[in-house]
Write an enzyme that holds these catalytic residues in place. Structure first.
Site, PDB file in Angstrom:
ATOM      1  N   SER A 271      95.558 -66.544   7.185  1.00  0.00           N
ATOM      2  CA  SER A 271      94.583 -67.552   7.587  1.00  0.00           C
ATOM      3  C   SER A 271      94.750 -68.807   6.740  1.00  0.00           C
ATOM      4  CB  SER A 271      93.167 -67.001   7.415  1.00  0.00           C
ATOM      5  OG  SER A 271      92.838 -66.961   6.044  1.00  0.00           O
ATOM      6  N   LYS A 272      93.868 -69.750   7.007  1.00  0.00           N
ATOM      7  CA  LYS A 272      93.969 -71.038   6.302  1.00  0.00           C
ATOM      8  C   LYS A 272      93.956 -70.871   4.790  1.00  0.00           C
ATOM      9  CE  LYS A 272      92.094 -70.435   9.855  1.00  0.00           C
ATOM     10  NZ  LYS A 272      91.384 -69.168  10.089  1.00  0.00           N
ATOM     11  N   ARG A 273      93.295 -69.827   4.345  1.00  0.00           N
ATOM     12  CA  ARG A 273      93.226 -69.580   2.914  1.00  0.00           C
ATOM     13  C   ARG A 273      94.599 -69.474   2.264  1.00  0.00           C
ATOM     14  NH1 ARG A 273      91.887 -64.827   1.622  1.00  0.00           N
ATOM     15  NH2 ARG A 273      91.962 -63.902   3.693  1.00  0.00           N
TER      16      ARG A 273
END
Length: 494
Positions: A256-258
């Site tokens: 994910s964006k993380r």
RNA sequence: GGCGCAUUCGUCUAGCUGGCCUAGGACACCUCCCUCUCAAGGAGGAGAUCGAGGGUUCGAAUCCCUCAUGCGCUACCA
């Protein structure tokens, strides 16, 4: 399924920019379609009004185009099953939902989201194993329904999942998978805003668009039995399923964006080659044999097969991607590479460098940096000194390895004389002139060349000195040598 | 909590119709060589008792069982 009839689809929802994992799914579908001479279809699943992101569709299509994943039917080009945006097919879904209500496979539910939330909390508190919808509205009488409707409540339509029995389906990658129907809840088919949920729209479209194989990420495996049950309720034959292993971040959780740059197009901006991403992604979850790492698109199309898709989730390793990108860069024809790197130079070189850049000159620079660059961005990043007039660098770089200011000045003055008088300012002449200078001044070549490297490039790591100097040119080299002498004279050295 | 899927070097993986595996390749890491720096290249090295424990078998990473762990799903999101 005969091999010519393969119809697969990439069905993203425009809720954000497609990331690596998402595009890998598109890639596998595309590879499978091209390998089997089938069709690759793109369908936009925009059924969630609240999560819609502006520009996402363009990003999705742009991502596909960048990787060269052309589609046979879908946005911009249409096809026999137009339209390919679910938001434009609403009547279809409503009709089918209604049909299911009519034949007893679905029902209207009037429960408020508040009641649902409360119900779930209570179930969790009681530690009940089945935390699903309690089927409160499953058997409402016509009278009760009209009373509810009179209150202005807009119902949703829920699927009437069989209370018992099992649902088994075959996954091409994982084999037979069985779920107890009792574990499944009465999922919502049609939302109160009139839009279908993923489950309804997905199977209606896959069926009506004659999709043969559903290849999607592993995270969908759990909802597959519901889909299979839906197909049965409609009396349709489900497609073949192949659930792909997921791509994980370094911490092994769903990417994910993380995890930093995961949007596909970010990799383009960071100077990765599309053919590298293509190659790399194909090998994330699929392999040809025990030794093939570098493999081009044609071979991938030729050899791709469902049988060799891995069952295990894969961690995305940026280091290997970087290596591969560097490897491809080194293989590229210098002229071609210069063309491809040019936009990155235009964009990233310091603003004082005049634009447009001279392609011939950029090409010379690229040739010198080619075996040192892992990304296209590294070309301009490491090459500003080729384009600048004056250099700035910390003065103590001139005094490395026990070099004194006086000695450096002496060396540089002598160098200036030689550079000024050398007849041809090319690699061979420079090398012979400077080597003999080192000998004459009884200084190690490494010390002299190291000093000159800093003077000419402003850095300690750069392409080979003589090549570099030849490209930078006599004038600027002399200017830089003299500037360095000046600097060394400005303040006395210790 | 429930259900499902998965489990080979740090990472991607090969091997999984049992013996050719004292588990192969690649990235990353270390050493050496080359060398004007950085790279690139070359040569080596370290690194998995195949999640654990039981079986089956002359023989198991490969077959069976149990357990553990990880991940996913468990929305009027996809």
């Amino acid at each position: 399924m005969s091999i010519g009839n393969v119809r697969v689809r990439y069905a993203p929802s425009p809720t954000g920019y497609p990331h690596i994992g998402n595009i890998r799914t598109a890639l596998f579908n595309w590879l499978f379609a091209r390998h089997s001479g089938g069709k690759f279809i793109v369908r936009i699943e925009d059924t969630d009004q609240s999560r819609k992101v502006e520009g996402a569709v363009e990003q999705i299509l742009e991502s596909l185009r960048w990787l060269g994943l052309d589609w046979d039917e879908g946005p911009e080009i249409g096809g026999a099953f137009v339209p390919y945006f679910q938001s434009e097919r609403l009547d279809l879904y409503r009709g089918y939902a209604e049909q299911l209500v009519q034949n007893g496979h679905a029902y209207r539910c009037y429960c408020s989201s508040e009641r649902l939330a409360q119900m779930r909390t209570e179930m969790a508190e009681r530690k009940e194993s089945v935390r699903t919808y309690d089927r409160h509205c499953r058997d409402l009488s016509a009278g009760e329904q009209s009373k509810l409707r009179a209150q202005g409540i807009v119902p949703v339509i829920r699927f009437k999942v069989p209370l018992d029995g099992q649902t088994t389906f075959h996954d091409l990658i994982r084999g037979d998978i069985t779920f107890d129907n009792a574990e499944l809840d009465d999922l919502v088919l049609l939302k109160s805003d009139g839009y279908p949920t993923y489950h309804l729209a997905n199977i209606v479209d896959d069926h009506s668009m004659e999709i043969s194989h559903v290849m999607r990420a592993d995270e969908w495996l759990s909802s597959t039995p519901r889909h299979v049950l839906l197909y049965a309720a409609f009396g349709w034959t489900p497609p073949l399923y192949a659930h792909l292993p997921m791509i994980l971040g370094p911490d092994k959780s769903k990417l994910s964006k993380r995890h930093g740059a995961t949007a596909l197009l970010d990799y383009r901006d960071e100077g990765y080659l599309p053919e590298v991403i293509f190659n790399f992604l194909a090998l994330l979850g699929w392999s040809l044999d025990d030794k093939t790492d570098v493999i081009g698109r044609e071979d991938l199309v030729k050899h791709f097969s469902l049988e060799r898709i891995s069952r295990t989730a894969a961690v995305f390793d940026i280091k290997k991607l970087q290596w591969m990108n560097g490897f491809y860069i080194r293989q590229l024809d210098p002229a071609r590479l210069a063309e491809r790197a040019l936009p990155y130079f235009e964009k990233q070189l310091p603003s004082e460098v005049k634009r447009p850049l001279d392609v011939g000159y950029v090409s010379q620079v690229v040739t010198l940096q080619q075996e040192r660059a892992k990304t296209l961005c590294e070309f301009p990043q490491n090459s500003a000194f080729f384009f600048m007039e004056d250099l700035e660098y910390p003065k103590d770089l001139l005094l490395k390895g026990g070099m004194t200011g006086e000695k450096a000045r002496e060396l540089l003055s002598a160098t200036a004389l030689r550079l000024d008088s050398v007849t041809a300012f090319d690699v061979t002449s420079l090398e012979s002139v400077l080597r003999s200078l080192a000998e004459q001044m009884s200084v190690k070549t490494g010390d002299l060349f190291g000093l000159l490297r800093v003077v000419v490039t402003g850095r300690t790591a750069a392409p080979p000195l003589f090549e570099t100097m030849a490209v930078v040119g006599r004038e600027r080299c002399l200017k830089r040598v003299r500037a360095a002498v000046q600097r060394l004279s400005d303040s006395p050295t210790r």
